[in-house]
Scaffold this active site. Sequence first.
Site, PDB file in Angstrom:
ATOM      1  CG  LEU A  94       8.797   7.649   0.776  1.00 32.30           C
ATOM      2  CD1 LEU A  94       8.582   7.206  -0.901  1.00 32.30           C
ATOM      3  CD2 LEU A  94      10.249   8.196   1.028  1.00 32.30           C
ATOM      4  N   GLY A 141       3.251   9.748  11.285  1.00 32.58           N
ATOM      5  CA  GLY A 141       3.680   8.912  10.111  1.00 32.58           C
ATOM      6  C   GLY A 141       5.066   9.523   9.390  1.00 32.58           C
ATOM      7  NE  ARG A 144       0.550  -1.141 -10.163  1.00 31.04           N
ATOM      8  CZ  ARG A 144       1.231  -0.718  -9.069  1.00 31.04           C
ATOM      9  NH1 ARG A 144       0.869  -0.223  -7.866  1.00 31.04           N
ATOM     10  NH2 ARG A 144       2.560  -0.611  -9.398  1.00 31.04           N
ATOM     11  CB  SER A 178       8.678  -4.500  -8.767  1.00 26.77           C
ATOM     12  OG  SER A 178       8.640  -3.464  -9.829  1.00 26.77           O
ATOM     13  NE  ARG A 208      -0.537   3.464  -6.140  1.00 23.19           N
ATOM     14  CZ  ARG A 208       0.541   2.950  -6.347  1.00 23.19           C
ATOM     15  NH1 ARG A 208       1.243   3.300  -7.221  1.00 23.19           N
ATOM     16  NH2 ARG A 208       0.992   1.762  -5.633  1.00 23.19           N
ATOM     17  CG  HIS A 228       0.513  -4.932  -8.245  1.00 20.50           C
ATOM     18  ND1 HIS A 228       1.073  -5.811  -8.959  1.00 20.50           N
ATOM     19  CD2 HIS A 228       1.241  -3.669  -8.119  1.00 20.50           C
ATOM     20  CE1 HIS A 228       2.111  -5.298  -9.485  1.00 20.50           C
ATOM     21  NE2 HIS A 228       2.200  -3.969  -8.975  1.00 20.50           N
ATOM     22  N   GLY A 268       5.130  11.486   5.337  1.00 25.36           N
ATOM     23  CA  GLY A 268       5.158  12.158   6.762  1.00 25.36           C
ATOM     24  C   GLY A 268       6.713  12.462   6.961  1.00 25.36           C
TER      25      GLY A 268
HETATM   26  C1  LIG Z   1       5.259  -4.134  -1.593  1.00 24.75           C
HETATM   27  C2  LIG Z   1       4.820  -2.697  -2.083  1.00 24.75           C
HETATM   28  C3  LIG Z   1       5.664  -2.352  -3.259  1.00 24.75           C
HETATM   29  C4  LIG Z   1       5.255  -0.852  -3.685  1.00 24.75           C
HETATM   30  N1  LIG Z   1       6.090  -0.213  -4.653  1.00 24.75           N
HETATM   31  C5  LIG Z   1       5.883   0.927  -5.025  1.00 24.75           C
HETATM   32  C6  LIG Z   1       6.464   1.595  -6.164  1.00 24.75           C
HETATM   33  O1  LIG Z   1       7.534   0.907  -6.704  1.00 24.75           O
HETATM   34  N2  LIG Z   1       6.195   2.551  -6.307  1.00 24.75           N
HETATM   35  C7  LIG Z   1       5.297   3.597  -5.852  1.00 24.75           C
HETATM   36  O2  LIG Z   1       4.964   4.645  -6.441  1.00 24.75           O
HETATM   37  N3  LIG Z   1       4.608   2.876  -5.144  1.00 24.75           N
HETATM   38  C8  LIG Z   1       4.626   1.559  -4.628  1.00 24.75           C
HETATM   39  N4  LIG Z   1       4.004   1.123  -3.447  1.00 24.75           N
HETATM   40  C9  LIG Z   1       3.051   2.253  -2.761  1.00 24.75           C
HETATM   41  C10 LIG Z   1       3.647   2.750  -1.920  1.00 24.75           C
HETATM   42  O3  LIG Z   1       4.854   2.187  -1.183  1.00 24.75           O
HETATM   43  C11 LIG Z   1       2.913   3.299  -0.614  1.00 24.75           C
HETATM   44  O4  LIG Z   1       1.729   3.773  -1.233  1.00 24.75           O
HETATM   45  C12 LIG Z   1       3.557   4.561   0.155  1.00 24.75           C
HETATM   46  O5  LIG Z   1       4.818   4.200   0.517  1.00 24.75           O
HETATM   47  C13 LIG Z   1       2.837   4.902   1.070  1.00 24.75           C
HETATM   48  O6  LIG Z   1       3.549   5.933   1.903  1.00 24.75           O
HETATM   49  P1  LIG Z   1       3.034   6.992   2.932  1.00 24.75           P
HETATM   50  O7  LIG Z   1       3.990   7.803   3.687  1.00 24.75           O
HETATM   51  O8  LIG Z   1       1.536   7.374   2.781  1.00 24.75           O
HETATM   52  O9  LIG Z   1       2.797   6.003   4.190  1.00 24.75           O
HETATM   53  P2  LIG Z   1       3.370   4.499   4.925  1.00 24.75           P
HETATM   54  O10 LIG Z   1       4.836   4.360   4.218  1.00 24.75           O
HETATM   55  O11 LIG Z   1       2.698   3.389   5.149  1.00 24.75           O
HETATM   56  O12 LIG Z   1       3.861   5.177   6.382  1.00 24.75           O
HETATM   57  C14 LIG Z   1       2.869   5.284   7.257  1.00 24.75           C
HETATM   58  C15 LIG Z   1       3.378   5.687   8.585  1.00 24.75           C
HETATM   59  O13 LIG Z   1       2.313   6.146   9.799  1.00 24.75           O
HETATM   60  C16 LIG Z   1       2.582   5.413  10.759  1.00 24.75           C
HETATM   61  N5  LIG Z   1       1.509   5.460  11.552  1.00 24.75           N
HETATM   62  C17 LIG Z   1       0.312   4.729  10.903  1.00 24.75           C
HETATM   63  N6  LIG Z   1      -0.648   4.624  11.845  1.00 24.75           N
HETATM   64  C18 LIG Z   1      -0.215   5.391  12.840  1.00 24.75           C
HETATM   65  C19 LIG Z   1      -0.861   5.566  14.128  1.00 24.75           C
HETATM   66  N7  LIG Z   1      -2.192   5.166  14.466  1.00 24.75           N
HETATM   67  N8  LIG Z   1      -0.197   6.232  15.134  1.00 24.75           N
HETATM   68  C20 LIG Z   1       1.309   6.266  14.631  1.00 24.75           C
HETATM   69  N9  LIG Z   1       1.908   6.306  13.607  1.00 24.75           N
HETATM   70  C21 LIG Z   1       1.186   5.575  12.614  1.00 24.75           C
HETATM   71  C22 LIG Z   1       3.544   4.342  10.609  1.00 24.75           C
HETATM   72  O14 LIG Z   1       4.433   4.201  11.708  1.00 24.75           O
HETATM   73  C23 LIG Z   1       4.509   4.933   9.170  1.00 24.75           C
HETATM   74  O15 LIG Z   1       5.703   5.650   9.470  1.00 24.75           O
HETATM   75  C24 LIG Z   1       4.218  -0.064  -2.955  1.00 24.75           C
HETATM   76  C25 LIG Z   1       3.491  -0.802  -1.951  1.00 24.75           C
HETATM   77  C26 LIG Z   1       3.773  -2.100  -1.708  1.00 24.75           C
HETATM   78  C27 LIG Z   1       3.141  -2.655  -0.452  1.00 24.75           C
END
Ligand SMILES: Cc1cc2nc3c(=O)[nH]c(=O)nc-3n(C[C@H](O)[C@H](O)[C@H](O)COP(=O)(O)OP(=O)(O)OC[C@H]3O[C@@H](n4cnc5c(N)ncnc54)[C@H](O)[C@@H]3O)c2cc1C
Length: 674
Positions: free
Chosen positions: A72, A69, A360, A313, A469, A295, A74
């Site tokens: 943010l 991953g 929310r 948003s 959340r 949401h 990873g």
């Molecule tokens: C439209 C939208 C707007 C949002 N706005 C906000 C906001 O303003 N403020 C806020 O706090 N939160 C917001 N959120 C929530 C927030 O964006 C997410 O919860 C957060 O970015 C998740 O980050 P993460 O690093 O955990 O995972 P992700 O960013 O989802 O990254 C997952 C990573 O894992 C990798 N991956 C997954 N499965 C596999 C696999 N099997 N093999 C290899 N790689 C894999 C993917 O390639 C990716 O690199 C928003 C969400 C959405 C949908």
Amino acid sequence: MAMHDGTQALNQASNQLSDDAHGYYTRGENIVDAKAPVGPIKDRWTNRKFENRLVNPANRRKLDVIIVGTGLAGGAAAATMGEAGYNVKSFCYQDSPRRAHSIAAQGGINAAKNYKEDGDSTFRLFYDTVKGGDYRSRESNVYRLAEVSANIIDQCVAQGVPFAREYGGLLDNRSFGGVQVSRTFYARGQTGQQLLLGAYQAMERQVGAGTVQEFTRHEMLEVIVVDDRARGIIARNMVTGEIETHLADVVVLATGGYGNVFFLSTNAMGSNVTAAWRAHRKGAYMANPCYTQIHPTCIPVSGEHQSKLTLMSESLRNDGRIWVPKNREDCEKDPRDIPEEDRDYYLERIYPSFGNLVPRDIASRQAKNMCDEGRGVGPLVGDFRRGVYLDFADAIARMGKKAVETKYGNLFDMYARITGEDPYESPMRIYPAVHYVMGGLWVDYDLQSNIPGLFVTGEANFSDHGANRLGASALMQGLADGYFVLPNTIRDYLADGPFEKVSEDHPAVVEARTSVEERITRFLSINGTRSADSYHKELGHIMWEYCGMERSEDGLRKAIDLIRELKADFWSNLKVLGTADSLNQSLEKAGRVVDFIELGELMCIDALNRRESCGGHFRAESQTEDGEALRHDDEFAYVAAWEWGGDSLDGGQPVLHKEDLIYTAIEMKQRSYK
Ligand SMILES: Cc1cc2nc3c(=O)[nH]c(=O)nc-3n(C[C@H](O)[C@H](O)[C@H](O)COP(=O)(O)OP(=O)(O)OC[C@H]3O[C@@H](n4cnc5c(N)ncnc54)[C@H](O)[C@@H]3O)c2cc1C
């Protein structure tokens, strides 16, 4: 807001008497130690950091760390672990780490900086988050999150993240739901993108320095567990189809959330549960899987053809006012022709203290209630109008169009492009949609799952948000985990390494690899008539109907039956085109969809077991006289950590382990935003 010294429990362990899910699960041992430190809450993280053992810089070079991953969570972890000198292998399925779903985040990131001098503090952010999560999160984790929140902003500013600034150059912030202070830092409506570019740059610097090795277009399909420790992963090279074995001393999953189990969601199309679900099947517990965030401000579904929903948003609720017509007869009228006295600003009416900035779960439920009453707006979908207005007329009159454009311009443009309507002229139409999951792999205070050596960060774990959340807290958690928490806690585990070398012909490695190859062969050989997508869509309908904004005992039982039928049909009637040794999206989807099906079944069992309403989990049977969520702390103040107990098609049942949520710093209360 009472503060306690943290030495005494303020509530009792839960004693569940109801058993709605009887027959669908078995009981396992309770989790008695989640490694959360004791003592005054403000000292817990400091003490833990000090207690954790160190790894000297010369030894770090000998330790291999796999991080799956690059969002943010990873990306931040890979950059920090690389900088510390470990050998990091970073995996993602996109063609660039920069394309992780985090890039979509719009509104902002919370931090208890108190720049506005409006009464914010670490304790208040902690309190708001626990209350916002309806007292279903672990207090030690949440306090730590609030504590490190301020460091995140400093770190990102140092990286050059272009946060919005006031005229004088100071960082600006705004308010998000469920709070009465202004603590959300933002970069217009592109906060996630800017933060991700910061993490990505930091990670690329380590790629240049030789501590991080990148594997893009690789999908992790299995965890390797040797002698009860996570020791590597099996990944498929998505371009060549090659199945690869990667071994390490420790494995981190930062693989994001599984909201796409509902088919339609605001998540990126590729977001999936496979990495977490494969780990679950290997023994990792899945915690509170039914906690889903819906949401309130998304562009409404427009028809059957859609495969994706778009978020508007939450920041828009700072200045936009939400309303529906008071009279059903007005629902078809042009909103601009409906006079002020015939509008119902229902959030301001019902919740005068928080108004449009209620959390929310509450805003979503009230939007649904208004539409259920027949006061929804927009086109009829079936016999139902799915929409409420989000109106900026007052804000434009107060601040001027230019100021509104500066704050929200890109969101307004996006709305106009998708709907063909001009939100500067006429109110936006919005409706709730699946957005985020609070459930995820169970982790202890150190972010380690119950499989030693398997750590889980970001949205993929369950830890910090309870049953709901608060806005702008996911980015905060992902970066807290990646930059500050994991690098400290993983050290303690790695202090015992390097672990004994594992060879590729170790039986556990061979077993993991063979299981992946056999599964792929099975998908390709069914040769039925239905695409993986069609199963996904059907699953999404079931989940939204019965495990969506409102859940009931009968509905959930029905959903479990329907999902089991769907799963049986999948294994007998799936059609996957193409071959295993090439780029094959139909094959990728098949694996993801069947994992979603199994997850959906567990979500319904979890929701059925939890006969209370809390946060985003609303059971029709458990509500106050005013229709608000009614918790039952005596029975359900626990984390439900589910162990894989075999496929239900073979008679398997999940095993429930409970971790009591004991509060020592704040008292549990019925939530009120009135
Ligand atoms: C439209 C939208 C707007 C949002 N706005 C906000 C906001 O303003 N403020 C806020 O706090 N939160 C917001 N959120 C929530 C927030 O964006 C997410 O919860 C957060 O970015 C998740 O980050 P993460 O690093 O955990 O995972 P992700 O960013 O989802 O990254 C997952 C990573 O894992 C990798 N991956 C997954 N499965 C596999 C696999 N099997 N093999 C290899 N790689 C894999 C993917 O390639 C990716 O690199 C928003 C969400 C959405 C949908």
